[in-house]
Motif scaffolding. Structure first.
Motif, short mmCIF file in Angstrom:
data_model
loop_
_atom_site.label_atom_id
_atom_site.label_comp_id
_atom_site.label_asym_id
_atom_site.label_seq_id
_atom_site.Cartn_x
_atom_site.Cartn_y
_atom_site.Cartn_z
N GLN A 1 -17.49 53.19 6.36
CA GLN A 1 -18.60 52.23 6.40
C GLN A 1 -18.75 51.62 7.78
OE1 GLN A 1 -18.50 49.45 3.06
NE2 GLN A 1 -17.98 51.10 1.64
N ALA A 2 -17.63 51.39 8.45
CA ALA A 2 -17.73 50.87 9.82
C ALA A 2 -18.34 51.91 10.75
CB ALA A 2 -16.35 50.47 10.32
N ALA A 3 -17.92 53.16 10.60
CA ALA A 3 -18.45 54.22 11.45
C ALA A 3 -19.93 54.48 11.14
CB ALA A 3 -17.64 55.50 11.26
N GLY A 4 -20.28 54.35 9.87
CA GLY A 4 -21.67 54.58 9.48
C GLY A 4 -22.63 53.58 10.05
N SER A 5 -22.13 52.42 10.45
CA SER A 5 -23.01 51.40 11.04
C SER A 5 -23.15 51.55 12.55
CB SER A 5 -22.45 50.00 10.72
OG SER A 5 -21.20 49.80 11.37
N ALA B 1 -18.54 57.81 17.08
CA ALA B 1 -17.76 57.13 16.05
C ALA B 1 -16.76 58.08 15.41
CB ALA B 1 -18.70 56.55 15.00
N VAL B 2 -17.16 59.32 15.17
CA VAL B 2 -16.26 60.31 14.59
C VAL B 2 -15.12 60.60 15.56
CG1 VAL B 2 -16.05 62.72 13.86
CG2 VAL B 2 -17.97 61.32 13.06
N ARG B 3 -15.46 60.81 16.83
CA ARG B 3 -14.42 61.08 17.83
C ARG B 3 -13.43 59.92 17.91
NH1 ARG B 3 -18.70 62.97 21.20
NH2 ARG B 3 -18.55 61.01 22.37
N PHE C 1 -5.30 60.90 8.40
CA PHE C 1 -6.47 60.17 7.91
C PHE C 1 -6.47 60.27 6.39
CE2 PHE C 1 -11.03 59.81 6.85
CZ PHE C 1 -11.27 58.57 7.41
N PRO C 2 -6.61 59.14 5.67
CA PRO C 2 -6.40 59.15 4.21
C PRO C 2 -7.36 60.02 3.42
CG PRO C 2 -7.31 57.04 4.94
CD PRO C 2 -6.92 57.78 6.16
N GLY C 3 -8.52 60.36 3.98
CA GLY C 3 -9.48 61.15 3.22
C GLY C 3 -9.44 62.63 3.49
N ILE C 4 -8.51 63.06 4.35
CA ILE C 4 -8.50 64.45 4.79
C ILE C 4 -7.12 65.07 4.54
CG2 ILE C 4 -8.85 66.03 6.75
CD1 ILE C 4 -11.35 64.49 5.94
N GLY C 5 -7.10 66.30 3.99
CA GLY C 5 -5.85 67.02 3.79
C GLY C 5 -5.23 66.75 2.44
N VAL D 1 -15.98 64.07 9.85
CA VAL D 1 -14.60 63.70 10.19
C VAL D 1 -13.66 64.85 9.88
CG1 VAL D 1 -12.70 62.13 9.63
CG2 VAL D 1 -15.02 61.23 9.90
N GLN D 2 -13.86 65.51 8.75
CA GLN D 2 -13.05 66.67 8.39
C GLN D 2 -13.14 67.74 9.47
OE1 GLN D 2 -14.80 69.04 5.34
NE2 GLN D 2 -12.96 70.29 4.99
N SER D 3 -14.36 68.09 9.89
CA SER D 3 -14.55 69.12 10.91
C SER D 3 -13.88 68.75 12.23
CB SER D 3 -16.04 69.36 11.13
OG SER D 3 -16.65 69.85 9.96
N ALA D 4 -13.98 67.48 12.58
CA ALA D 4 -13.40 67.02 13.85
C ALA D 4 -11.87 67.10 13.81
CB ALA D 4 -13.85 65.60 14.16
N PHE D 5 -11.28 66.74 12.68
CA PHE D 5 -9.82 66.83 12.56
C PHE D 5 -9.37 68.28 12.57
CE2 PHE D 5 -9.56 62.37 11.08
CZ PHE D 5 -8.42 61.98 11.77
N GLU D 6 -10.11 69.15 11.90
CA GLU D 6 -9.75 70.57 11.89
C GLU D 6 -9.84 71.16 13.29
OE1 GLU D 6 -10.73 72.14 7.40
OE2 GLU D 6 -12.32 72.27 8.92
N GLU D 7 -10.86 70.76 14.02
CA GLU D 7 -11.02 71.26 15.39
C GLU D 7 -9.88 70.79 16.28
OE1 GLU D 7 -14.24 71.03 19.09
OE2 GLU D 7 -14.81 70.35 17.08
N ARG D 8 -9.47 69.54 16.09
CA ARG D 8 -8.41 68.98 16.94
C ARG D 8 -7.05 69.56 16.60
NH1 ARG D 8 -7.80 63.33 19.80
NH2 ARG D 8 -5.57 63.35 20.28
N THR D 9 -6.78 69.76 15.31
CA THR D 9 -5.44 70.19 14.88
C THR D 9 -5.31 71.69 14.73
OG1 THR D 9 -6.00 70.00 12.53
CG2 THR D 9 -5.14 68.02 13.63
N GLY D 10 -6.44 72.39 14.61
CA GLY D 10 -6.37 73.82 14.35
C GLY D 10 -5.91 74.14 12.94
N LYS D 11 -5.93 73.16 12.05
CA LYS D 11 -5.48 73.35 10.68
C LYS D 11 -6.66 73.24 9.71
CE LYS D 11 -0.94 71.23 11.51
NZ LYS D 11 -0.02 70.11 11.12
N GLU D 12 -6.49 73.87 8.55
CA GLU D 12 -7.48 73.75 7.49
C GLU D 12 -7.18 72.49 6.70
OE1 GLU D 12 -9.66 77.19 5.05
OE2 GLU D 12 -7.59 76.84 4.40
#
Length: 251
Positions: A111-115, A122-124, A137-141, A175-186
């Motif tokens: 919600q903070a990022a959405g504003s 904001a995603v970065r 990140f609690p919503g990913i993985g 956010v999911q895509s950005a984390f996957e790009e940074r970590t190289g993980k699914e």
């Protein structure tokens, strides 16, 4: 003017009023549990589809294997079989930032990022902050559900069906895509991230997101206690733990 006020409910000799609606004629048998929950949390009845989404979110977290919450409830019931509420309460105490309840943090971040006017920045910032702290990140993985969390995908599909998948659902995907790009993980969006995003898109605050987890898991814990009565495991868990425990003191 009275000293205290509430907008939740009141009653008299002949009726109960909940959020300006008569309980027996306008809620009981008229609104399902999810819609009533939304009404209580927001003060207004859900729009088309919102009640269905709340019902789905409540169903998604009731049980998930032999979790710490389930074990806590069963072990407490072993010690105090007269108190089902005590057993359930002991399990609910663990609905926290590590297990089950992390959607509050996730929703607050989304919600903070959405504003923010610049979504990409904001995603970065989210990815950088969590990566630098070394925290997931609690919503990913998810440790078990791969390549997707089926509960999350079902919630997203329902939100799409109801026309309620909005900016926050899109944001958690970013956010999911950005984390996957940074970590190289699914790293799939997990049910925590889906609940956080859907709650945000239907205008529920972060605290309500965790509140849904508490309500949901309470139902599952009641079932755990009832099963413990007919298929007990708590005593065996206790005895097996005792058998495997060694004393490491000096004397």
């Amino acid at each position: 003017m009275s000293d205290y006020q509430t907008a939740l409910s009141t009653y008299d000799a002949e009726s109960v009023t909940v959020r300006d609606r008569d309980l027996t004629s306008e809620i009981m048998g008229e609104l399902d549990f999810g819609s009533t929950t939304y009404l209580l949390l927001k003060g207004t009845p859900p729009r088309d589809g919102e009640g269905r989404l709340v019902n789905a979110m409540l169903a998604s977290l009731m049980v998930h294997g032999v979790t710490p919450h389930a074990l806590a409830a069963r072990l407490t019931y072993l010690a105090e079989p007269e108190s089902i509420q005590g057993a359930v309460a002991s399990g609910l105490l663990g609905v926290g930032t590590r297990y089950v309840g992390a959607m509050q943090e996730c929703a607050a971040v989304l919600q903070a990022a959405g504003s923010e006017p610049d979504r990409e920045s904001a995603v970065r910032a989210i990815v950088s902050e969590y990566a630098e702290r070394g925290d997931p990140f609690p919503g990913i993985g998810h440790p078990f559900h791969k390549p997707v969390d089926p509960r999350a995908e079902r919630l997203f599909a329902l939100a799409e069906e109801e026309g309620l998948a909005g900016d926050h659902v899109a944001l958690v995907r970013d956010v999911q895509s950005a984390f996957e790009e940074r970590t190289g993980k699914e790293l799939p969006v997990n049910v925590t991230g889906a609940i956080a995003a859907v709650c945000s898109d239907i205008d529920l605050p972060p605290e309500a997101a965790r509140g849904l987890a508490v309500i949901s898991r309470a139902t599952g814990l009641v079932a755990e206690v009832i099963e413990e009565q007919s298929r007990p495991i708590a005593a065996d868990v206790w005895h097996r733990t005792q058998e495997r425990m060694t004393y490491s003191g000096d004397r």
